[in-house]
Write a protein that holds these residues in place. Structure first.
Motif, short mmCIF file in Angstrom:
data_model
loop_
_atom_site.label_atom_id
_atom_site.label_comp_id
_atom_site.label_asym_id
_atom_site.label_seq_id
_atom_site.Cartn_x
_atom_site.Cartn_y
_atom_site.Cartn_z
N SER A 191 0.82 -1.23 0.00
CA SER A 191 0.00 0.00 0.00
C SER A 191 0.84 1.27 0.00
CB SER A 191 -0.94 0.00 1.21
OG SER A 191 -0.19 -0.06 2.42
N THR A 192 2.03 1.20 0.59
CA THR A 192 2.87 2.40 0.66
C THR A 192 3.32 2.87 -0.72
OG1 THR A 192 4.78 0.98 1.08
CG2 THR A 192 3.70 1.97 2.99
N GLU A 193 3.30 1.98 -1.71
CA GLU A 193 3.70 2.37 -3.07
C GLU A 193 2.72 3.39 -3.65
OE1 GLU A 193 6.06 -0.60 -5.73
OE2 GLU A 193 4.34 -1.68 -4.91
N GLN A 194 1.51 3.42 -3.13
CA GLN A 194 0.50 4.35 -3.64
C GLN A 194 0.62 5.75 -3.03
OE1 GLN A 194 -2.95 0.88 -3.83
NE2 GLN A 194 -3.49 2.92 -3.13
N LEU A 195 1.46 5.91 -2.00
CA LEU A 195 1.53 7.19 -1.31
C LEU A 195 1.84 8.38 -2.23
CD1 LEU A 195 3.22 6.33 2.12
CD2 LEU A 195 0.87 7.07 1.71
N PRO A 196 2.81 8.24 -3.15
CA PRO A 196 3.05 9.38 -4.04
C PRO A 196 1.83 9.81 -4.83
CG PRO A 196 4.87 7.82 -4.17
CD PRO A 196 3.78 7.16 -3.38
N ILE A 197 1.01 8.83 -5.22
CA ILE A 197 -0.22 9.15 -5.96
C ILE A 197 -1.16 9.97 -5.08
CG2 ILE A 197 -2.16 8.22 -7.26
CD1 ILE A 197 0.60 7.58 -8.45
N ARG A 198 -1.28 9.55 -3.81
CA ARG A 198 -2.15 10.29 -2.89
C ARG A 198 -1.63 11.71 -2.69
NH1 ARG A 198 -2.69 8.33 3.21
NH2 ARG A 198 -0.91 9.72 3.49
N TYR A 199 -0.30 11.84 -2.56
CA TYR A 199 0.29 13.17 -2.37
C TYR A 199 0.05 14.05 -3.59
CZ TYR A 199 2.78 11.18 1.65
OH TYR A 199 3.10 10.59 2.85
N TRP A 200 0.13 13.48 -4.78
CA TRP A 200 -0.15 14.26 -5.98
C TRP A 200 -1.61 14.67 -6.02
CZ3 TRP A 200 2.51 10.49 -10.00
CH2 TRP A 200 3.90 10.51 -9.78
#
Length: 316
Positions: free
Chosen positions: A67-76
Motif C-alpha cells: 500500500s505504501t507504493e501508492q503514497l506518491p499518488i495520494r500526495y499528488w
C-alpha cells in the motif's frame, strides 16, 4: 535584522500572513483534485484508495505490491507534493487522460513551468526565436539604462557593456536582497557554475522554473516593472501570468507576495523620476528580503539566488 518603521513592518506582516495562510486552497490543489475525481466518476469508483490504485496501475503498468507504493499518488492528488520531473508530470497527465487545455495547465500551473522546453537543436524553431528575441530586447533595454559612472565603478567599458551582462546583472541583483557579499566593483565574477546557469537562463535552454523566470524579468524590467509588464513577459515566454491564487511547484505563494509588492511600488512612486523609483524599489526589496529571512520564510525570497552569497570573486 535592522529596525523597521511601523509602516514597513505592517505591510510586510500583512503580506506574509496572506502568503502563509492555509485557509484558502490554491487553484492548483483544487484543480488536480478535480482531475482525479473526473477519473473516479468515469470509472464509477467510490473510494480514494481505489482511485489511487487505479492511477498507480495506469502509470506503472502493474498493481502495487504494498500500500505504501501508492503514497506518491495520494500526495499528488491532494497537492502535498508534485511529480519530481517534467517526464513524470507528463506521464501523470496521460494517466488522467487530460485534454489539451488541462494538459497545458498541468505543466504551466500545477508543475509551474513553461509550455515548451528547448534544446540547442531548437535554435531555428520559430517559437524559440520569437522568445529569444523578446529577451534580447529586454537585455538591450536593461543595459541602456546603466549609468556610465556605475559601469566605470564596475570596471566595465561603456561601449562593451553587452559583454559583461552577467556581471552587471549579479551586482545589480545584490542591491535587492540582504546578502553576505555586497556590491564590489574591484573584481569580476568567475563562477563556472553560474556562468552555465546564466547562459541557460538567457538562452532559454532546458527546464527553467517559473520562479526563476519571474526573478529574471523583474530585474531586467526594473524600474519600469509592473504587473502588466511581468504578465506580458511570462506569457511571451510560455508561462502563466501572475495570479494571487497561484501556488508554486514547492508550495509557496510567491505570486501573491509579488503582487502586494507591486501594488505598494505603484502607490509609492507615482510621479517620481525613474532613478528615485529604482532606489525605492531596491531599498524596499532589501527590507522585504531581510524580513522574510528573519521570519523563517526563505522560500519566498524570489529575488535571491545562491551566487549572491556563495560567489568567490577573483580579479579578471
Amino acid at each position: 535584522m535592522k529596525q523597521l518603521s511601523p509602516d514597513s513592518l505592517e505591510w510586510l506582516e500583512k503580506a506574509l500572513a496572506l502568503c502563509t495562510a492555509s485557509k484558502q486552497e490554491s487553484r492548483e490543489r483544487t484543480w488536480i483534485r478535480e482531475r482525479f475525481e473526473d477519473v473516479a466518476r468515469s470509472q464509477s469508483l467510490s473510494g480514494r484508495g481505489a482511485l489511487d490504485r487505479l492511477v498507480f496501475e495506469r502509470l506503472y503498468g502493474r498493481q502495487p505490491e504494498k500500500s505504501t507504493e501508492q503514497l506518491p499518488i495520494r500526495y499528488w492528488r491532494t497537492g502535498q507534493h508534485k511529480p519530481q520531473s517534467r517526464e513524470q508530470c507528463l506521464a501523470l497527465g496521460r494517466t488522467l487522460e487530460l485534454g489539451p487545455t488541462d494538459a497545458a495547465f498541468l505543466l504551466q500551473g500545477y508543475y509551474d513551468s513553461a509550455d515548451q522546453v528547448f534544446s540547442p537543436a531548437d535554435r531555428e524553431d520559430p517559437v524559440y526565436r520569437q522568445r529569444r528575441k523578446y529577451l534580447e530586447e529586454l537585455e538591450e533595454q536593461y543595459l541602456a539604462m546603466a549609468h556610465p559612472l556605475a559601469l566605470e565603478q564596475l570596471r566595465i567599458p561603456w561601449e562593451k557593456a553587452g559583454e559583461y551582462l552577467r556581471h552587471c546583472y549579479v551586482q545589480d541583483a545584490r542591491q535587492y536582497v540582504d546578502t553576505k557579499n555586497k556590491v564590489d566593483g574591484t573584481c569580476h565574477l568567475s563562477s563556472a557554475n553560474y556562468v552555465n546557469e546564466f547562459q541557460h537562463l538567457r538562452f532559454l535552454m532546458g527546464e527553467i522554473p517559473r520562479k526563476t523566470i519571474l526573478r529574471h524579468l523583474f530585474l531586467l524590467l526594473s524600474p519600469f516593472v509592473s504587473r502588466e509588464a511581468l504578465d506580458q513577459g511570462l506569457t511571451m515566454l510560455g508561462y502563466l501570468p501572475l495570479d494571487a491564487r497561484h501556488e508554486s511547484r514547492f508550495g509557496e505563494r510567491t505570486d501573491l507576495l509579488v503582487l502586494r509588492l507591486l501594488k505598494r511600488y505603484q502607490q509609492a512612486c507615482v510621479g517620481k523620476a525613474p532613478v528615485d523609483c529604482q532606489l525605492w524599489l531596491r531599498r524596499t526589496c532589501r527590507i522585504m528580503d531581510g524580513f522574510l529571512q528573519h521570519c523563517g520564510h526563505p522560500e519566498l525570497r524570489f529575488l535571491y539566488f545562491k551566487t549572491l552569497d556563495g560567489e568567490k570573486k577573483k580579479a579578471r
